[in-house]
Motif scaffolding. Structure first.
Motif, PDB file in Angstrom:
ATOM      1  N   ARG A  15       0.835  -1.199   0.000  1.00 42.87           N
ATOM      2  CA  ARG A  15       0.000   0.000   0.000  1.00 42.87           C
ATOM      3  C   ARG A  15       0.869   1.249   0.000  1.00 42.87           C
ATOM      4  NH1 ARG A  15      -5.109  -0.999   3.968  1.00 42.87           N
ATOM      5  NH2 ARG A  15      -5.599  -3.077   3.230  1.00 42.87           N
ATOM      6  N   LEU A  16       0.422   2.218  -0.735  1.00 38.05           N
ATOM      7  CA  LEU A  16       1.087   3.507  -0.800  1.00 38.05           C
ATOM      8  C   LEU A  16       0.006   4.576  -0.687  1.00 38.05           C
ATOM      9  CD1 LEU A  16       3.578   5.298  -1.396  1.00 38.05           C
ATOM     10  CD2 LEU A  16       3.107   4.953  -3.839  1.00 38.05           C
ATOM     11  N   ARG A  17       0.150   5.439   0.302  1.00 41.10           N
ATOM     12  CA  ARG A  17      -0.824   6.514   0.503  1.00 41.10           C
ATOM     13  C   ARG A  17      -0.136   7.845   0.205  1.00 41.10           C
ATOM     14  NH1 ARG A  17      -5.628   6.048   3.024  1.00 41.10           N
ATOM     15  NH2 ARG A  17      -4.941   4.133   4.035  1.00 41.10           N
ATOM     16  N   PHE A  18      -0.724   8.600  -0.691  1.00 36.17           N
ATOM     17  CA  PHE A  18      -0.193   9.894  -1.126  1.00 36.17           C
ATOM     18  C   PHE A  18      -0.937  10.972  -0.340  1.00 36.17           C
ATOM     19  CE2 PHE A  18      -0.228  13.173  -4.706  1.00 36.17           C
ATOM     20  CZ  PHE A  18       1.026  13.653  -4.380  1.00 36.17           C
ATOM     21  N   MET A  19      -0.204  11.709   0.481  1.00 32.62           N
ATOM     22  CA  MET A  19      -0.840  12.649   1.409  1.00 32.62           C
ATOM     23  C   MET A  19      -0.492  14.099   1.114  1.00 32.62           C
ATOM     24  SD  MET A  19      -2.499  10.727   3.622  1.00 32.62           S
ATOM     25  CE  MET A  19      -2.741  11.774   5.034  1.00 32.62           C
ATOM     26  N   SER A  20      -1.461  14.946   1.311  1.00 31.51           N
ATOM     27  CA  SER A  20      -1.335  16.404   1.359  1.00 31.51           C
ATOM     28  C   SER A  20      -0.662  17.078   0.162  1.00 31.51           C
ATOM     29  CB  SER A  20      -0.618  16.822   2.642  1.00 31.51           C
ATOM     30  OG  SER A  20      -1.349  16.401   3.749  1.00 31.51           O
ATOM     31  N   PRO A  21      -1.036  16.723  -1.056  1.00 32.30           N
ATOM     32  CA  PRO A  21      -0.475  17.485  -2.172  1.00 32.30           C
ATOM     33  C   PRO A  21      -1.055  18.901  -2.163  1.00 32.30           C
ATOM     34  CG  PRO A  21      -2.236  16.089  -2.961  1.00 32.30           C
ATOM     35  CD  PRO A  21      -2.025  15.749  -1.497  1.00 32.30           C
ATOM     36  N   HIS A  22      -0.283  19.860  -2.567  1.00 31.44           N
ATOM     37  CA  HIS A  22      -0.790  21.214  -2.731  1.00 31.44           C
ATOM     38  C   HIS A  22      -1.592  21.227  -4.031  1.00 31.44           C
ATOM     39  CE1 HIS A  22      -0.944  25.482  -3.535  1.00 31.44           C
ATOM     40  NE2 HIS A  22      -0.559  25.686  -2.276  1.00 31.44           N
ATOM     41  N   PRO A  23      -2.732  21.903  -4.055  1.00 28.65           N
ATOM     42  CA  PRO A  23      -3.535  21.912  -5.290  1.00 28.65           C
ATOM     43  C   PRO A  23      -2.759  22.290  -6.546  1.00 28.65           C
ATOM     44  CG  PRO A  23      -4.825  22.802  -3.503  1.00 28.65           C
ATOM     45  CD  PRO A  23      -3.425  22.593  -2.959  1.00 28.65           C
ATOM     46  N   ARG A  24      -1.750  23.168  -6.430  1.00 20.79           N
ATOM     47  CA  ARG A  24      -0.998  23.559  -7.636  1.00 20.79           C
ATOM     48  C   ARG A  24      -0.209  22.386  -8.208  1.00 20.79           C
ATOM     49  NH1 ARG A  24       2.444  26.310  -3.861  1.00 20.79           N
ATOM     50  NH2 ARG A  24       4.123  24.850  -3.468  1.00 20.79           N
ATOM     51  N   ASP A  25       0.135  21.415  -7.356  1.00 22.23           N
ATOM     52  CA  ASP A  25       0.934  20.269  -7.788  1.00 22.23           C
ATOM     53  C   ASP A  25       0.082  19.054  -8.152  1.00 22.23           C
ATOM     54  OD1 ASP A  25       3.310  21.706  -7.235  1.00 22.23           O
ATOM     55  OD2 ASP A  25       3.145  21.154  -5.120  1.00 22.23           O
ATOM     56  N   PHE A  26      -1.203  19.142  -7.909  1.00 23.82           N
ATOM     57  CA  PHE A  26      -2.061  17.989  -8.142  1.00 23.82           C
ATOM     58  C   PHE A  26      -2.628  18.064  -9.554  1.00 23.82           C
ATOM     59  CE2 PHE A  26      -5.347  14.862  -7.345  1.00 23.82           C
ATOM     60  CZ  PHE A  26      -4.591  13.929  -6.670  1.00 23.82           C
TER      61      PHE A  26
END
Length: 179
Positions: A15-26
């Motif tokens: 499992r890999l959980r991707f957390m808290s990207p900034h909207p500009r980077d998403f």
């Protein structure tokens, strides 16, 4: 996106959980990588902070609610089972009752799987620390309670939708006795 794909391909990684990207980077390629990489969990934690564009601007955030909602819409289209969680700051200086209601309305419309709620507190050296119109603690507490109640209602609704499903669980630690 490349990093998600590369880490997601590590042998033995479940499992890999991707957390808290900034909207500009998403970006769309990140959404695509999440959707196409089996080890990436269908969970997105993307901080919102406020549902009011005026407050987001006062917070010096580079995004507005329309951009944020567009990202969530694209994520839900690409990953139908995605659970979305966020952070909200309650009582930012100058936040009017109308701007607070904008946050509540946005939270109602998105139906987040969970909220992390923080009362605004001044941090030395930030522009907000010297802003006028501080929201009194009792109003911050009232708004936090209101948002917590809404979050709990949404969480219970989401959990009811899972009744009867069988899901794999990742357990860390010792196994409880008797099982």
């Amino acid at each position: 996106a490349r990093l998600l794909r590369e880490v997601g391909s590590i042998d033995g990684l479940q499992r890999l959980r991707f957390m808290s990207p900034h909207p500009r980077d998403f970006t769309d390629d990140v959404i695509e990588a999440m959707a196409e990489t089996p080890t990436v969990m269908p969970h997105l934690h993307m901080p919102l902070q406020s549902g009011s564009d005026k407050i987001l601007q006062a917070m010096r955030r580079s995004y507005r609610t329309d951009r944020y909602l567009g990202i969530l819409e694209r994520a839900r289209k690409a990953i139908p089972s995605v659970q979305i969680t966020t952070d909200i700051i309650v009582g930012f200086p100058g936040e009017t009752p109308e701007e607070w209601e904008e946050t509540l309305e946005l939270v109602r419309s998105v139906e987040f799987g969970g909220l992390h709620i923080f009362s605004y507190s001044p941090r030395p050296g930030t522009a907000a620390a010297s802003m006028p119109d501080r929201i009194p603690g009792h109003i911050q507490a009232e708004r936090s309670r209101e948002l917590h109640a809404l979050a709990e209602t949404q969480r219970h609704s989401a959990m009811r939708g899972l009744v009867g499903e069988v899901r794999p669980v990742l357990w860390e630690g010792t196994r409880p006795s008797g099982d």
